[in-house]
Write a protein that holds these residues in place. Structure first.
Motif, PDB file in Angstrom:
ATOM      1  N   ALA A 135     -22.250 -19.989 -51.641  1.00  0.00           N
ATOM      2  CA  ALA A 135     -23.088 -19.011 -50.938  1.00  0.00           C
ATOM      3  C   ALA A 135     -22.337 -17.700 -50.719  1.00  0.00           C
ATOM      4  CB  ALA A 135     -23.545 -19.589 -49.597  1.00  0.00           C
ATOM      5  N   GLU A 136     -21.048 -17.784 -50.378  1.00  0.00           N
ATOM      6  CA  GLU A 136     -20.241 -16.579 -50.199  1.00  0.00           C
ATOM      7  C   GLU A 136     -20.127 -15.805 -51.509  1.00  0.00           C
ATOM      8  OE1 GLU A 136     -17.804 -13.610 -48.699  1.00  0.00           O
ATOM      9  OE2 GLU A 136     -19.088 -15.068 -47.661  1.00  0.00           O
ATOM     10  N   LEU A 137     -19.956 -16.522 -52.624  1.00  0.00           N
ATOM     11  CA  LEU A 137     -19.851 -15.862 -53.932  1.00  0.00           C
ATOM     12  C   LEU A 137     -21.193 -15.305 -54.391  1.00  0.00           C
ATOM     13  CD1 LEU A 137     -17.469 -18.408 -55.673  1.00  0.00           C
ATOM     14  CD2 LEU A 137     -16.895 -16.062 -54.997  1.00  0.00           C
ATOM     15  N   ASP A 138     -22.294 -15.877 -53.906  1.00  0.00           N
ATOM     16  CA  ASP A 138     -23.599 -15.263 -54.157  1.00  0.00           C
ATOM     17  C   ASP A 138     -23.646 -13.864 -53.556  1.00  0.00           C
ATOM     18  OD1 ASP A 138     -24.841 -17.324 -55.565  1.00  0.00           O
ATOM     19  OD2 ASP A 138     -25.631 -18.285 -53.763  1.00  0.00           O
ATOM     20  N   ARG A 139     -23.093 -13.741 -52.351  1.00  0.00           N
ATOM     21  CA  ARG A 139     -23.128 -12.454 -51.647  1.00  0.00           C
ATOM     22  C   ARG A 139     -22.069 -11.495 -52.184  1.00  0.00           C
ATOM     23  NH1 ARG A 139     -23.874 -16.254 -47.416  1.00  0.00           N
ATOM     24  NH2 ARG A 139     -21.623 -16.293 -46.994  1.00  0.00           N
ATOM     25  N   ARG A 140     -20.866 -12.043 -52.443  1.00  0.00           N
ATOM     26  CA  ARG A 140     -19.754 -11.196 -52.876  1.00  0.00           C
ATOM     27  C   ARG A 140     -18.989 -11.901 -53.998  1.00  0.00           C
ATOM     28  NH1 ARG A 140     -20.048 -10.323 -47.424  1.00  0.00           N
ATOM     29  NH2 ARG A 140     -18.798 -12.172 -46.980  1.00  0.00           N
ATOM     30  N   PRO A 141     -19.385 -11.690 -55.238  1.00  0.00           N
ATOM     31  CA  PRO A 141     -18.642 -12.281 -56.355  1.00  0.00           C
ATOM     32  C   PRO A 141     -17.182 -11.825 -56.331  1.00  0.00           C
ATOM     33  CG  PRO A 141     -20.754 -11.446 -57.105  1.00  0.00           C
ATOM     34  CD  PRO A 141     -20.579 -10.956 -55.693  1.00  0.00           C
ATOM     35  N   LYS A 142     -16.302 -12.667 -56.837  1.00  0.00           N
ATOM     36  CA  LYS A 142     -14.866 -12.362 -56.799  1.00  0.00           C
ATOM     37  C   LYS A 142     -14.355 -12.069 -58.201  1.00  0.00           C
ATOM     38  CE  LYS A 142     -10.476 -13.971 -54.918  1.00  0.00           C
ATOM     39  NZ  LYS A 142      -9.769 -14.993 -54.118  1.00  0.00           N
ATOM     40  N   ASP A 144      -8.809 -18.149 -51.589  1.00  0.00           N
ATOM     41  CA  ASP A 144      -7.558 -17.500 -51.184  1.00  0.00           C
ATOM     42  C   ASP A 144      -7.621 -16.010 -51.518  1.00  0.00           C
ATOM     43  OD1 ASP A 144      -4.970 -16.563 -50.831  1.00  0.00           O
ATOM     44  OD2 ASP A 144      -4.034 -18.364 -51.669  1.00  0.00           O
ATOM     45  N   PRO A 145      -7.564 -15.135 -50.513  1.00  0.00           N
ATOM     46  CA  PRO A 145      -7.645 -13.682 -50.784  1.00  0.00           C
ATOM     47  C   PRO A 145      -6.517 -13.170 -51.669  1.00  0.00           C
ATOM     48  CG  PRO A 145      -7.958 -14.159 -48.450  1.00  0.00           C
ATOM     49  CD  PRO A 145      -7.491 -15.416 -49.072  1.00  0.00           C
ATOM     50  N   GLU A 146      -5.397 -13.908 -51.731  1.00  0.00           N
ATOM     51  CA  GLU A 146      -4.248 -13.457 -52.499  1.00  0.00           C
ATOM     52  C   GLU A 146      -4.257 -13.937 -53.945  1.00  0.00           C
ATOM     53  OE1 GLU A 146      -2.206 -11.303 -51.091  1.00  0.00           O
ATOM     54  OE2 GLU A 146      -3.506 -11.469 -49.312  1.00  0.00           O
ATOM     55  N   ARG A 147      -5.188 -14.780 -54.297  1.00  0.00           N
ATOM     56  CA  ARG A 147      -5.220 -15.345 -55.651  1.00  0.00           C
ATOM     57  C   ARG A 147      -6.379 -14.764 -56.461  1.00  0.00           C
ATOM     58  NH1 ARG A 147      -2.167 -20.123 -56.418  1.00  0.00           N
ATOM     59  NH2 ARG A 147      -1.243 -20.956 -54.495  1.00  0.00           N
ATOM     60  N   VAL A 148      -6.195 -14.718 -57.769  1.00  0.00           N
ATOM     61  CA  VAL A 148      -7.248 -14.283 -58.687  1.00  0.00           C
ATOM     62  C   VAL A 148      -7.679 -15.498 -59.505  1.00  0.00           C
ATOM     63  CG1 VAL A 148      -7.881 -12.726 -60.572  1.00  0.00           C
ATOM     64  CG2 VAL A 148      -6.254 -11.982 -58.810  1.00  0.00           C
ATOM     65  N   PRO A 149      -8.919 -15.927 -59.383  1.00  0.00           N
ATOM     66  CA  PRO A 149      -9.362 -17.134 -60.098  1.00  0.00           C
ATOM     67  C   PRO A 149      -9.323 -16.962 -61.612  1.00  0.00           C
ATOM     68  CG  PRO A 149     -10.906 -16.537 -58.347  1.00  0.00           C
ATOM     69  CD  PRO A 149      -9.975 -15.384 -58.506  1.00  0.00           C
ATOM     70  N   VAL A 150      -9.055 -18.069 -62.293  1.00  0.00           N
ATOM     71  CA  VAL A 150      -9.108 -18.131 -63.754  1.00  0.00           C
ATOM     72  C   VAL A 150     -10.356 -18.926 -64.119  1.00  0.00           C
ATOM     73  CG1 VAL A 150      -7.964 -18.923 -65.858  1.00  0.00           C
ATOM     74  CG2 VAL A 150      -6.601 -18.084 -63.914  1.00  0.00           C
ATOM     75  N   LEU A 151     -11.274 -18.289 -64.820  1.00  0.00           N
ATOM     76  CA  LEU A 151     -12.521 -18.956 -65.166  1.00  0.00           C
ATOM     77  C   LEU A 151     -12.292 -20.054 -66.201  1.00  0.00           C
ATOM     78  CD1 LEU A 151     -14.965 -15.919 -65.554  1.00  0.00           C
ATOM     79  CD2 LEU A 151     -14.931 -17.591 -63.688  1.00  0.00           C
ATOM     80  N   PRO A 152     -13.031 -21.149 -66.113  1.00  0.00           N
ATOM     81  CA  PRO A 152     -13.000 -22.134 -67.202  1.00  0.00           C
ATOM     82  C   PRO A 152     -13.416 -21.477 -68.510  1.00  0.00           C
ATOM     83  CG  PRO A 152     -14.190 -22.984 -65.286  1.00  0.00           C
ATOM     84  CD  PRO A 152     -13.936 -21.527 -65.024  1.00  0.00           C
ATOM     85  N   GLY A 153     -12.871 -21.971 -69.615  1.00  0.00           N
ATOM     86  CA  GLY A 153     -13.108 -21.346 -70.912  1.00  0.00           C
ATOM     87  C   GLY A 153     -14.571 -21.197 -71.259  1.00  0.00           C
ATOM     88  N   ALA A 154     -15.390 -22.184 -70.890  1.00  0.00           N
ATOM     89  CA  ALA A 154     -16.807 -22.142 -71.251  1.00  0.00           C
ATOM     90  C   ALA A 154     -17.551 -21.013 -70.555  1.00  0.00           C
ATOM     91  CB  ALA A 154     -17.474 -23.476 -70.915  1.00  0.00           C
ATOM     92  N   LEU A 155     -16.963 -20.460 -69.475  1.00  0.00           N
ATOM     93  CA  LEU A 155     -17.623 -19.382 -68.738  1.00  0.00           C
ATOM     94  C   LEU A 155     -17.100 -18.001 -69.124  1.00  0.00           C
ATOM     95  CD1 LEU A 155     -17.787 -20.931 -65.149  1.00  0.00           C
ATOM     96  CD2 LEU A 155     -19.608 -20.793 -66.845  1.00  0.00           C
ATOM     97  N   VAL A 156     -16.132 -17.960 -70.036  1.00  0.00           N
ATOM     98  CA  VAL A 156     -15.499 -16.686 -70.374  1.00  0.00           C
ATOM     99  C   VAL A 156     -16.239 -15.950 -71.480  1.00  0.00           C
ATOM    100  CG1 VAL A 156     -13.413 -15.624 -71.322  1.00  0.00           C
ATOM    101  CG2 VAL A 156     -13.230 -17.435 -69.600  1.00  0.00           C
ATOM    102  N   ASN A 157     -16.598 -16.669 -72.530  1.00  0.00           N
ATOM    103  CA  ASN A 157     -17.226 -16.044 -73.692  1.00  0.00           C
ATOM    104  C   ASN A 157     -18.635 -16.580 -73.905  1.00  0.00           C
ATOM    105  OD1 ASN A 157     -14.897 -14.500 -74.577  1.00  0.00           O
ATOM    106  ND2 ASN A 157     -13.980 -16.474 -75.120  1.00  0.00           N
ATOM    107  N   PRO A 158     -19.508 -15.782 -74.522  1.00  0.00           N
ATOM    108  CA  PRO A 158     -20.865 -16.269 -74.792  1.00  0.00           C
ATOM    109  C   PRO A 158     -20.859 -17.362 -75.856  1.00  0.00           C
ATOM    110  CG  PRO A 158     -20.522 -14.140 -75.841  1.00  0.00           C
ATOM    111  CD  PRO A 158     -19.312 -14.394 -74.994  1.00  0.00           C
ATOM    112  N   MET A 159     -21.865 -18.226 -75.810  1.00  0.00           N
ATOM    113  CA  MET A 159     -22.093 -19.173 -76.888  1.00  0.00           C
ATOM    114  C   MET A 159     -22.384 -18.391 -78.164  1.00  0.00           C
ATOM    115  SD  MET A 159     -24.807 -21.580 -74.834  1.00  0.00           S
ATOM    116  CE  MET A 159     -25.056 -22.703 -76.218  1.00  0.00           C
ATOM    117  N   SER A 160     -22.119 -19.002 -79.310  1.00  0.00           N
ATOM    118  CA  SER A 160     -22.523 -18.348 -80.551  1.00  0.00           C
ATOM    119  C   SER A 160     -24.053 -18.307 -80.604  1.00  0.00           C
ATOM    120  CB  SER A 160     -21.981 -19.092 -81.762  1.00  0.00           C
ATOM    121  OG  SER A 160     -22.721 -20.276 -82.012  1.00  0.00           O
TER     122      SER A 160
END
Length: 518
Positions: A316-323, A363-379
């Protein structure tokens, strides 16, 4: 497990034409026969199909070893009609693969490996599972598989969808943060129109029914009297359809992690079952993420019951403010987190990566790493086949207001999936399917083993029970006290693996349905 019983010899077959004649029927006539509404067939088409079937042999095998797979895997190309009602018309290619038995003296037949999806590659799955399957079956089979229409080595198609529409968190129909579906409706209309304009006859031939026909053509080309099978996920539905249409061509049939076969809804039922499936599976992750032995930072809460509100609150927090994430211009949104959760629930081995994502997002000090499937579009080709199969199989409801009501109700009932399972897809704006879907029945030989985890987030146990009920006397069911998607050679349950291997190698099944404990 009690004393086993050998599978029945083929008998009590469906009142259907022989396989060569059935394939000769037009698409609509085949569906009419299978659904009990057909009145007869012509003889001219049957002659054409017999001739086409005879010409389907002479596969030319060449090496095609997959990464980390057996070095002797081979591939070939099988020519099939785009439209089986027009066997002399346009053709397309089906990529097929095999691993020959290493012990020819022990060989008893051919075992077909059916991948999931829609859109899964059988060639890749044979490479991934071939070594383990060989070891389990000890040379009893030549192992074979195929890439369905639209996949991998087979003829593909494109809808020319924009890249943003092919991002997984958009491709799956997650509602807006407020539960609205306006964006999903617009995206679905856009996709259906693009597929209509650019997909061609090939795209509109991508269906479960045609995959069944392609498998039968593959069997003919192999010169095999019958096929055994190990089907996984969506492949279970295809395997069940094949057993329904060609019961006399089935030997030992394993259906692993399948869904409700409701012929009126098919993939729509699979989607709507997802909300409850995720809720049933989530406690496994909650127990893992609250375990005192967990690595520092990955123990998300002291008690299991605290994990669910923590994840819901973060979404819900990320709905309001994506990180912001380590991927430029691709923030972690609430829906991206929900999608990452659903993907992680497929396997206990993915729990750590999701817990790390949650930790970094909080964590405000960390930058999340997205799972690979969420990084690039499907072919574009992968998106096209995944869409086309489920849309070509059945006609989907088209009322946008009805979908909005369903999404609102589903969000309230199953917050972890936020209404996604009830949302609209391009299928609601798709052309009418070419044929009616098939109803799975108990008519045919008793030679099927259904295996299913109790807490599967994709094909839930309660859906597989519907498949078991539809098959009736034809099947036995093994229910496994485990979570995740995929049982045999997947979750490491000795009871389940032993039961499936015993069935494939000796024909012995439990006398009745059984449960395998942890």
């Amino acid at each position: 497990m009690g004393r086993g019983g050998r599978v029945d010899e083929p008998g009590g077959m469906m009142n259907l034409p022989t396989s060569s004649v059935a394939l000769a029927l037009s698409a609509s006539a085949v569906a009419a026969v299978l659904s009990g509404t057909g009145t007869g067939t012509g003889t001219g088409a049957a002659v054409s199909e017999v001739r086409a079937g005879a010409a389907a042999g002479a596969l030319r095998w060449t090496p095609c070893a997959q990464k980390d797979g057996p070095g002797d895997q081979e591939c070939a190309s099988l020519s099939v009609p785009v439209d089986y009602a027009k066997p002399d018309g346009r053709r397309m290619t089906i990529g097929v693969s095999r691993l020959r038995s290493e012990r020819p003296q022990a060989r008893r037949g051919v075992l077909l490996v059916l991948a999931g999806g829609p859109g899964g590659s059988g060639v890749q799955r044979l490479g991934q599972k071939g070594a383990a399957l060989r070891a389990e079956t000890d040379g009893a089979y030549d192992l074979v598989s195929l890439d369905p229409r639209g996949v991998g080595r087979s003829t593909r198609a494109s809808c020319r969808l924009p890249a943003d529409d092919r991002m997984l968190a958009n491709f799956r129909p997650w509602p807006g943060a407020d539960g609205g579906i306006e964006e999903t409706v617009a995206r679905s209309r856009r996709a259906a129109q693009a597929c209509e304009e650019h997909g061609g006859a090939e795209l509109f031939s991508f269906s479960s029914a045609n995959q069944v026909r392609d498998i039968e053509r593959f069997r003919q080309a192999l010169g095999a009297e019958k096929l055994s099978a190990w089907a996984h996920s969506y492949g279970v539905y295809v395997g069940a359809l094949y057993a329904q249409k060609y019961p006399d061509r089935t030997d030992r049939w394993v259906l692993d992690s399948g869904g409700d076969p409701d012929h009126r809804k098919v993939a729509q039922k699979w989607m709507t079952n997802t909300g409850r499936a995720v809720e049933d599976r989530f406690p496994d992750f909650a127990a893992w993420a609250s375990d005192p032995a967990r690595e520092a930072g990955l123990r998300l809460a002291e008690r299991a019951e605290e994990v669910r509100p923590l994840v819901l609150g973060l979404a819900a927090e990320l709905d309001r403010r994506p990180k912001e994430t380590t991927t430029p211009n691709t923030p972690l949104t609430g829906n991206a987190l929900r999608q990452a959760l659903h993907s992680a629930l497929y396997s206990d081995g993915a729990f750590e990566s999701f817990a790390r994502l949650v930790r970094d997002a909080r964590d405000p000090e960390r930058v999340p790493v997205l799972p690979g499937a969420l990084v690039n579009p499907m072919s574009d080709e992968d998106a096209a086949v995944a869409t086309a199969v489920i849309c070509n199989d059945i006609r989907w409801p088209a009322s946008v207001p009805a979908y909005q009501r369903a999404v609102s109700a589903d969000r309230a009932r199953y917050p972890l999936t936020a209404g996604m399972p009830a949302n609209i897809l391009p299928c609601s704006f798709w052309r009418a399917p070419a044929e009616k879907p098939t109803r799975i029945t108990s008519e045919g030989p008793s030679n099927i083993l259904v295996v299913q985890n109790l807490r599967d987030p994709a094909t839930p146990h309660f859906g597989a029970v519907k498949l078991r009920e539809a098959l009736g006397r034809r099947a036995r069911m093994v229910s496994v006290d485990a979570g995740g998607h995929g049982v045999y050679l997947g979750v490491g349950n000795a009871c389940a693996d032993r039961t499936v291997t015993g069935f494939l190698t000796t024909g012995e099944r439990p006398e009745g349905d059984i449960r395998c404990e942890r």
